[in-house]
Write a protein that holds these residues in place. Structure first.
Motif, PDB file in Angstrom:
ATOM      1  N   ARG A   1       0.821  -1.217   0.000  1.00  0.00           N
ATOM      2  CA  ARG A   1       0.000   0.000   0.000  1.00  0.00           C
ATOM      3  C   ARG A   1       0.857   1.270   0.000  1.00  0.00           C
ATOM      4  N   VAL A   2       0.446   2.239  -0.787  1.00  0.00           N
ATOM      5  CA  VAL A   2       1.236   3.471  -0.879  1.00  0.00           C
ATOM      6  C   VAL A   2       1.222   4.233   0.440  1.00  0.00           C
TER       7      VAL A   2
ATOM      8  N   GLY B   1       1.073   2.670   3.246  1.00  0.00           N
ATOM      9  CA  GLY B   1       1.378   1.633   4.238  1.00  0.00           C
ATOM     10  C   GLY B   1       2.307   2.109   5.340  1.00  0.00           C
ATOM     11  N   ARG B   2       3.352   2.812   4.963  1.00  0.00           N
ATOM     12  CA  ARG B   2       4.309   3.240   5.970  1.00  0.00           C
ATOM     13  C   ARG B   2       3.670   4.194   6.987  1.00  0.00           C
ATOM     14  N   GLU B   3       2.812   5.063   6.483  1.00  0.00           N
ATOM     15  CA  GLU B   3       2.092   5.951   7.410  1.00  0.00           C
ATOM     16  C   GLU B   3       1.269   5.163   8.412  1.00  0.00           C
ATOM     17  N   LYS B   4       0.616   4.106   7.922  1.00  0.00           N
ATOM     18  CA  LYS B   4      -0.280   3.358   8.794  1.00  0.00           C
ATOM     19  C   LYS B   4       0.471   2.509   9.813  1.00  0.00           C
ATOM     20  N   ILE B   5       1.624   1.988   9.441  1.00  0.00           N
ATOM     21  CA  ILE B   5       2.342   1.137  10.393  1.00  0.00           C
ATOM     22  C   ILE B   5       3.219   1.923  11.357  1.00  0.00           C
ATOM     23  N   THR B   6       3.396   3.212  11.106  1.00  0.00           N
ATOM     24  CA  THR B   6       4.193   4.023  12.025  1.00  0.00           C
ATOM     25  C   THR B   6       3.326   4.922  12.896  1.00  0.00           C
TER      26      THR B   6
ATOM     27  N   ALA C   1       1.706   7.415  11.776  1.00  0.00           N
ATOM     28  CA  ALA C   1       1.703   8.776  11.225  1.00  0.00           C
ATOM     29  C   ALA C   1       0.405   9.105  10.497  1.00  0.00           C
TER      30      ALA C   1
END
Lengths: 732, 209
Positions: A25-26, A28-33, A35
């Protein structure tokens, strides 16, 4: 510049490369951190907090609201209720011409139509102060007798059209029944079920430069903005709604009282106000799936060919809204019969208003129909898959229209091969693993596939990157990522060069994340805009500093579609283990094979299909909202009292698909959001029957119901089989 | 007089919270939960409010290294504890910055559990995800320390370490609800990150038929 491109031409240069390739997911990093900012996570200066007060009676009038004491409490800045709240309209046409949810008209009069109806909003400086004020507010009621007692036997049930007609029929049902060698006639019930997205509904409203700004958790930003403008009689375009990240929706995240209350308070106070539902409040404010009481009559020749398919469903609605759960509709596109009758009725009660919940109609309806097919297979001595394949229609059973791809047979054949169905001994109650009785079951699935007119804009920038703007919503579907893939392929560039911006009503009208039609509808808009932009760039035009933008509107293109039966199909398989001593049912493994159009992103699509099957487990075994007819309220309206499937309830689930591109769709998309739920509960119930010899026609299949079945039908298989038709559950 | 300053109330107190290695001095209403203090006062909104009742796990964070529900404890009672939120589980800055629509959540190093969630698609809407990740990080430690679960076969104190099977992960993670139903990929991600024996290959690609 605006262009409307009616159809999408075949690729003329390099073939698309991103479509069908697994991509993470584009966002994805926001969601797992942590943020990623959901609505309630966005800080605003001078934000006030609103806490809703709900009725404690199920029917009557508000006699008095003693707000003076609450206004004097620390931090309280406003108490809104029917005597002082701004006026709103609730009589406007919302999505697809339907009336908005009746809680839109909160605080407009003294009527209380159900338990948990919003009667006041307390606004304070801090969440704690607002909550304390709401808890302290004394509302006096004049209670009236209420009626919340749902039953399919009620004589006041009436036929109600929804998005599909209430009744469709052909042939002479009684004559065909009389001519049938084998008849199944049984009733099935499903309970009241609640969406419970993990993120509770929340909205923050504020006025800025004469415009109403709303940060909200919804399934469609432009839809929400249009509805709020109509409710408050504001000029279109003066309301902007943004919903960047949405923590699940499943049909519940439309315009409801939280946005209305936040806008009212922000208008009165001229400062930002956030209103979030509590988890408990969601059980009466966020919609739910109505309970259903369904009767299925099947008549067949000895070889299993259907003469009669008759399916009637009764569901409930509130006294202030006409909503129908179209549970009988699945049979209209699954099987043909000489006499074919499907109908939907509702009972109006003093209950909260139900709404669409993931696979509306199809989820409860497929439980009844696909259980009945299993019963018919048993009586005909036929394999359940063979029975279904013998009844495959060549055209729409009632419409006569051709199918726009129907690959149910391929789903069953490939699914059976992978699941190991061929080795199945059809006799019930003959497999054991220690104390566990084992069984397998199958069921068919279907869900409609369509696309709704939407608008999009695609911009090329001088640095070789692109921006797509569309008022889509990513409620967990992976829409942002799927649309990046769609746009990148249409532009013939790498996905990394495409930024997709969604969740903003400024981007124009677009279909919502619902009906399993989000990705298809948005792709219909994005694809021609991106295609035209690519063609212009190929001519060597200069890209100005503010970018080169092509806009599109898919209205004309979609209007030109040929009529057809457009649906996804699927075959569900389940293996269960049942402990006859405790009544516990464990789903050991599930396989879902789907024909659901072209799959844009296998990684996220598989996750979503499996998630739907998890809902099937949850529906089959766990979910049940119990209404206390004496008070009209729910018993245990929270996530402890209302169990949804947890990690420990979900063992091995596999979802996969057969090739099934949708004819006429630019990408070939059908949609994967809901079909994973359809048929899953029936496959599990059929597996429980196979394991125990007991047919459960009432969901959920709770341990006590299994034990009751055991006490009636327990014992070795031979015994029950001697009774000819074993295992009628006492609940049925 | 009505005031917005909680310090004016006799029902507020000054506390120091240790969060993600930093000290924060703040005055909180005694009714304020740790969850609301983090979210509303410190702008650490990665910890989510799913039910406010300790029933869903969305607010799971680490208190002195152990998983804990932020909605079930008062901020004033968390003074002196080492609190780690999702913003603090990775390397420096992993959870910082990133405006709406950004494709990165800051540039810091991800915790292996976070990385696995990303690659195995261990989430959908993402709302339960910070709680799932914090829960998984602590759960892996609990297992490594020999703590049994309800599905552990041999619970003798002298028993050899039991493998962290999918069944063990599912049992131990059951306090964290995921309504999207991403459990399959969450368990894969956690198992992969834990380096358990059952380790799956990578996320699947493509359809089979």
């Amino acid at each position: 510049m605006t262009s409307t491109v009616p159809a999408v031409t075949a690729p003329v240069t390099a073939p698309p490369t991103a479509l069908g390739t697994a991509r993470t997911r584009v966002e994805g990093r926001e969601k797992i951190t942590g943020a990623a900012r959901y609505t309630g996570d966005i800080p605003l200066t001078s934000l006030a907090h609103g806490s809703l007060v709900l009725s404690t009676i199920a029917r009557g009038r508000i006699r008095a609201v003693d707000d003076a004491a609450v206004r004097a409490m620390p931090g309280v800045v406003a108490v809104l209720h029917h005597l002082n709240a701004p006026r709103v309209r609730g009589d406007y046409p919302s999505i697809m011409g339907m009336a908005p949810d009746p809680t839109v008209r909160a605080f407009q009069d003294d009527r209380v139509p159900h338990w948990g109806w919003p009667v006041a909003l307390v606004v304070a400086e801090t969440p704690e102060q607002a909550r304390a004020g709401a808890d302290a507010l004394v509302v006096a009621y004049e209670a009236e007798p209420h009626d919340t007692d749902f039953s399919g036997e009620r004589t006041d049930a009436f036929a109600l059209d929804g998005v599909v007609p209430a009744t469709l029929a052909k042939g002479d049902e009684e004559a065909e029944l009389a001519a049938s060698a084998v008849v199944v006639d049984a009733s099935y019930t499903t309970p009241e079920e609640h969406h419970n997205p993990m993120e509770p509904h929340a909205a923050t409203a504020y006025w800025q430069d004469g415009r109403l700004e709303v940060l909200d958790s919804n399934q469609g930003a432009s839809w929400t903005a249009e509805d709020l403008a109509k409710a408050f009689e504001l000029e279109p375009g003066t309301v902007r709604v943004r919903s960047e990240h949405v923590g699940g929706g499943f049909g519940s995240k439309s315009v409801r009282v939280h946005q209305i209350a936040a806008v009212m308070a922000a208008t009165e106070l001229q400062r930002p106000v956030r209103v979030a539902m509590t988890r408990r409040q969601m059980f009466s404010l966020a919609g739910y799936r109505s309970p259903t009481d369904q009767r299925v009559r099947l008549g067949a020749d000895p070889d299993g060919r259907l003469r009669v398919l008759s399916h009637g469903s009764v569901s409930q609605t509130s006294s202030v809204y006409a909503f129908v759960e179209p549970a009988a509709a699945a049979g209209r596109v699954l099987y043909d019969a000489a006499a074919h009758r499907t109908s939907a009725q509702v009972v109006s009660l003093d209950v909260p208003t139900p709404t669409s919940m993931r696979a509306p109609g199809m989820a409860p309806g497929s439980f009844a129909l696909e259980s009945a097919l299993d019963e018919l297979a048993e009586r005909c001595g036929l394999d359940p898959i063979e029975l279904r394949l013998r009844n495959e229609p060549s055209a729409g059973p009632l419409s006569g229209l051709p199918f726009a791809g129907r690959n149910l047979r391929a789903c069953f054949e490939e699914g059976a091969r992978r699941f190991g169905w061929a080795d199945r001994d059809p006799r019930p109650r003959v497999r054991r693993d220690g104390r566990w009785l084992l069984g397998t079951g199958t069921a068919a699935a279907t869900f409609h596939a369509f696309a709704v007119p939407s608008t999009a804009a695609v911009t090329a920038w001088a640095d070789g990157t692109f921006t797509v703007r569309i008022a889509a919503a990513d409620i967990g579907t992976g829409a942002r990522t799927a649309l990046q893939i769609v746009a990148a392929d249409a532009l013939r560039v790498a996905p990394e060069r495409v930024q997709v911006r969604i969740g903003d009503s400024e981007f124009g009208p677009a279909w919502l994340a619902g009906g399993s039609a989000g990705t298809s509808s948005w792709a219909w808009a994005i694809t021609p805009a991106a295609g035209e932009l690519r063609e212009r760039l190929a001519l060597g035009v200069d890209i100005p500093a503010d970018g080169l933008t092509v806009r599109s509107d898919s209205t004309t293109a979609l209007a030109g579609q040929e009529p057809a039966e457009r649906h996804s199909y699927g075959a569900q398989f389940a293996e269960v283990a049942v402990d006859p001593g405790t009544g516990e049912v464990r789903v050991r493994r599930m396989l879902g094979m789907f024909a659901a159009g072209r799959i844009v992103n296998p990684l996220t699509a598989r996750n979503q299909l499996v998630g739907g099957m998890v809902w099937g487990i949850s529906m089959a075994l766990h979910e049940e909202a119990v209404r206390d007819v004496r008070s009209g309220s729910l018993v245990g309206a929270d996530l402890a009292g209302y169990h949804v499937a947890s990690h420990a309830d979900v063992a091995h689930i596999e979802a996969d698909w057969v090739d099934d591109p949708m004819p006429g769709d630019p990408i070939g998309i059908k949609g994967v959001g809901e079909i994973g739920v359809v048929g899953a509960a029936a496959a599990i119930a059929n597996a429980v029957r196979h394991a125990t010899g007991v047919r459960h026609r009432r969901l959920p299949i709770r341990p006590d119901r299994v034990l009751c079945g055991e006490s009636v039908d327990g014992g070795p298989a031979g015994e029950s089989l001697e009774r000819g038709l074993p295992g009628e559950s006492p609940d049925a | 007089m009505i005031t917005s300053d909680p310090t004016a109330s006799q029902t507020a107190g000054a506390i120091i919270l240790h969060v993600n290695g930093e000290k924060h001095a703040l005055t909180v209403d005694h009714r304020t939960t740790l969850l609301d203090a983090l979210r509303e006062r410190l702008d650490l909104t990665g910890t989510k409010k799913g039910c406010d009742h300790g029933q869903c796990g969305a607010c799971t964070l680490l208190v002195d290294g152990r998983r804990s529900l932020a909605c079930l404890q008062l901020a004033v009672a968390a003074e002196g504890r080492e609190i780690t939120t999702i913003e603090g589980v990775g390397g420096s800055g992993a959870g910082q910055g990133a405006g709406p629509g950004s494709e990165s959540g800051g540039q810091g190093e991800l915790h292996p559990v976070q990385q696995a969630f990303l690659e195995f698609d261990g989430f959908q809407c993402g709302y339960c995800t910070p709680g799932q990740i914090c829960s998984a990080i602590a759960m892996i430690e609990e297992h490594a320390a020999g703590w049994p679960s309800a599905v552990t076969d041999d619970v003798h104190p002298e028993a050899a370490p039991q493998p962290l099977t999918p069944e063990e992960i599912r049992e131990r993670m059951s306090g964290n609800l995921c309504r999207c139903g991403a459990y399959m990929s969450i368990v894969q991600a956690v198992g992969y990150a834990a380096g358990a024996r059952h380790t799956h290959s990578g996320p699947d690609e493509g359809s089979a038929a």
